[in-house]
Design a protein around this motif. Sequence first.
Motif, mmCIF file in Angstrom:
data_model
loop_
_atom_site.group_PDB
_atom_site.id
_atom_site.type_symbol
_atom_site.label_atom_id
_atom_site.label_comp_id
_atom_site.label_asym_id
_atom_site.label_seq_id
_atom_site.Cartn_x
_atom_site.Cartn_y
_atom_site.Cartn_z
ATOM 1 N N UNK A 60 0.824 -1.205 0.000
ATOM 2 C CA UNK A 60 0.000 0.000 0.000
ATOM 3 C C UNK A 60 0.864 1.263 0.000
ATOM 4 N N UNK A 61 2.025 1.188 0.658
ATOM 5 C CA UNK A 61 2.903 2.356 0.771
ATOM 6 C C UNK A 61 3.481 2.787 -0.573
ATOM 7 N N UNK A 62 3.354 1.959 -1.591
ATOM 8 C CA UNK A 62 3.776 2.378 -2.928
ATOM 9 C C UNK A 62 2.820 3.408 -3.513
ATOM 10 N N UNK A 63 1.629 3.497 -2.940
ATOM 11 C CA UNK A 63 0.584 4.345 -3.505
ATOM 12 C C UNK A 63 0.142 5.458 -2.565
ATOM 13 N N UNK A 64 0.103 5.186 -1.254
ATOM 14 C CA UNK A 64 -0.408 6.155 -0.295
ATOM 15 C C UNK A 64 0.628 6.446 0.780
ATOM 16 N N UNK A 65 0.376 7.495 1.567
ATOM 17 C CA UNK A 65 1.311 7.918 2.622
ATOM 18 C C UNK A 65 0.742 7.569 3.992
ATOM 19 N N UNK A 66 1.575 7.001 4.851
ATOM 20 C CA UNK A 66 1.178 6.573 6.191
ATOM 21 C C UNK A 66 1.830 7.438 7.273
ATOM 22 N N UNK A 67 1.085 7.690 8.346
ATOM 23 C CA UNK A 67 1.694 8.181 9.580
ATOM 24 C C UNK A 67 2.282 6.991 10.327
ATOM 25 N N UNK A 127 2.051 14.681 5.089
ATOM 26 C CA UNK A 127 2.055 13.518 5.984
ATOM 27 C C UNK A 127 2.864 13.789 7.236
ATOM 28 N N UNK A 128 3.866 14.684 7.144
ATOM 29 C CA UNK A 128 4.658 15.037 8.332
ATOM 30 C C UNK A 128 3.785 15.730 9.365
ATOM 31 N N UNK A 129 2.947 16.662 8.911
ATOM 32 C CA UNK A 129 2.048 17.357 9.830
ATOM 33 C C UNK A 129 0.991 16.412 10.386
#
Length: 229
Positions: free
Chosen positions: A83-90, A204-206
Amino acid sequence: MTNTLKTLARDGILRVAINTGNRALVQTNKGTLTGVSPALARRLAAEVGAEMRPVIYDGAGKVFADADKDSWDVGFLAIDAMRARKIAFTDPYITIEATYAVRAASRLVDVADVDTEGVRVLTAKGSAYDMHLSKTLQRATLERLGTPPDSFAAFRAGRCDAVAGVRASLEGAFGSDPDIRILPGVLTAVHQAMVLPHRNDPRITALDDFVARAIADGFVRQAVQTPEG
């Protein structure tokens, strides 16, 4: 950080993907979404001064499939390398357990017994435990079907020897059924995070900072122990 997060909302509306198939994170109380994920969604909306508009899904795979369709602005999914290839995770805000349900008369008594020749395992397509089983099952046969409720209903109707799911969801579906047992042990620990629909979104950092603050001040713990509603 809050100013950065304000840009997630459009015209004062924050569209939040909510997966009602995961009962550990989301419950429904008299038509109101409760649980830790909706609580975090409402806190984020309040912090950025927007209306939280839930976008309801009945399975994690459907949330992920809609990531590139401009259907939601922020969501909740289990961390997974694919999934991380497509979306950003906290970073994760909570870790939950997945396990199996089997029939009461089954010879399967623990999670470790399931990966056996001749055993058929049913899983919700695209779920975090589906991805885990796809990588780890060596002897049992894996079958996929729709959403968690779909797979639970098919299992109750006689399909397969075991059905995988989040423990809380399995307990909600089968806890009062004398013909079905939920196995002890842990199939996989699922790390749940907040997500943005595009992998390289710098916001995603915020959002990660927002999650860290919600953990540090006890908000997440309280939401898990006492679901709002």
